[in-house]
Design an enzyme around this catalytic site. Structure first.
Site, PDB file in Angstrom:
ATOM      1  N   SER A  87       0.853  -1.190   0.000  1.00  0.00           N
ATOM      2  CA  SER A  87       0.000   0.000   0.000  1.00  0.00           C
ATOM      3  C   SER A  87       0.884   1.233   0.000  1.00  0.00           C
ATOM      4  CB  SER A  87      -0.883   0.003   1.254  1.00  0.00           C
ATOM      5  OG  SER A  87      -1.502   1.265   1.450  1.00  0.00           O
ATOM      6  N   TYR A 119      -0.881  -0.367  10.485  1.00  0.00           N
ATOM      7  CA  TYR A 119      -1.116  -0.819   9.107  1.00  0.00           C
ATOM      8  C   TYR A 119       0.024  -0.349   8.208  1.00  0.00           C
ATOM      9  CZ  TYR A 119      -3.411  -1.499   4.583  1.00  0.00           C
ATOM     10  OH  TYR A 119      -3.710  -1.896   3.300  1.00  0.00           O
TER      11      TYR A 119
END
Length: 253
Positions: free
Chosen positions: A140, A150
């Site tokens: 990501s 994350y």
């Protein structure tokens, strides 16, 4: 000649389903991994019908030792070797780090970082013996900005992919971290995120994200940032304060 085999985790929806679609179209036999058996079977039926390829279903919870062991066993099968591994399974936590339980954070870190590492470790020896293979780790753009646990997990995946591509690329095994921004999938809906603050131009579609990722992997690129807009944004993110970059990254939580 036997068709190459691609194993895709998180294959029933979103980017995983699109990877299965595009790899099936390019005449790969498929191994689909996810937790939901019914969705796996339904996806397999469609892929067999659309592309005439063999499709195995492998139900597994990749936050557990048992699930990872089952997939690792398939990756090390010498009779039907896997030529392409797509580490796509994952989820994000909508709440801030201090508001999550440590058990949730451990499962989160497991699925995003430890599981891809274990599956890569399982598949690499066979690929190196055969002198060819492809590994795609879905990361990501959060890997490049402050984005809680994350972003930290995705930063690990991206950094390790770069290192692995340097080491194993010359031996015929190409490793790529595909780092998209916001993508139209079930991902944000399933985590219960409010995406109202995400500007329309920030959204990408799954088809070009996967297409660019596969193309970059075939070209031996260690990092793929699909779309020019996110390539520019990530370049600019190095020039702005962390607080600004984090504010953009935390949209959609």
């Amino acid at each position: 000649m036997k068709r190459p085999v691609a194993l895709i985790t998180g294959a029933t929806s979103g980017l995983g389903a699109e990877f299965a679609q595009q790899l099936g179209r390019s005449r790969h036999d498929l191994v689909l991994v996810a937790r939901d058996v019914e969705r796996l079977e339904a996806k397999a039926v469609r892929l067999r019908s659309d592309f005439g390829v063999a499709v195995e279903v492998l139900p597994a919870d990749l936050t557990t030792d048992h699930g990872v062991a089952a997939v690792s066993a398939r990756l090390t099968d010498p009779v039907q070797p896997v030529s392409v591994l797509v580490n796509n399974a994952g989820f994000s936590l909508v709440k801030a780090f201090e508001k999550n339980t440590v058990e949730d954070e451990v499962a989160h870190l497991r699925i995003l970082a430890r599981t891809p590492m274990e599956l890569m470790h399982a598949v690499l020896p066979g690929m190196l013996v055969r002198g060819h293979g492809r590994i795609i780790n879905v990361s990501s753009v959060s890997a490049f900005i402050p984005r809680g646990s994350y972003g930290a997990a995705k930063a690990w995946v991206t950094s390790f992919s770069r290192s692995a591509n340097l080491r194993y690329g010359p031996q015929g095994v190409k490793v790529t971290a595909v780092c998209p921004g916001f993508v139209h999938t079930e991902f944000h809906q399933r985590m219960g995120a409010d995406t109202g603050g995400v500007k329309p131009w920030m959204w990408l579609n799954a088809e070009p994200v996967v297409r660019e990722g596969l193309t970059d992997n075939a070209a031996g690129k260690a990092v793929s940032i699909p779309s020019k807009r996110y390539t520019v944004l990530m370049a600019l993110s190095r020039l702005v304060p962390d607080k600004v970059a984090a504010a953009v990254g935390n949209r959609g939580r």
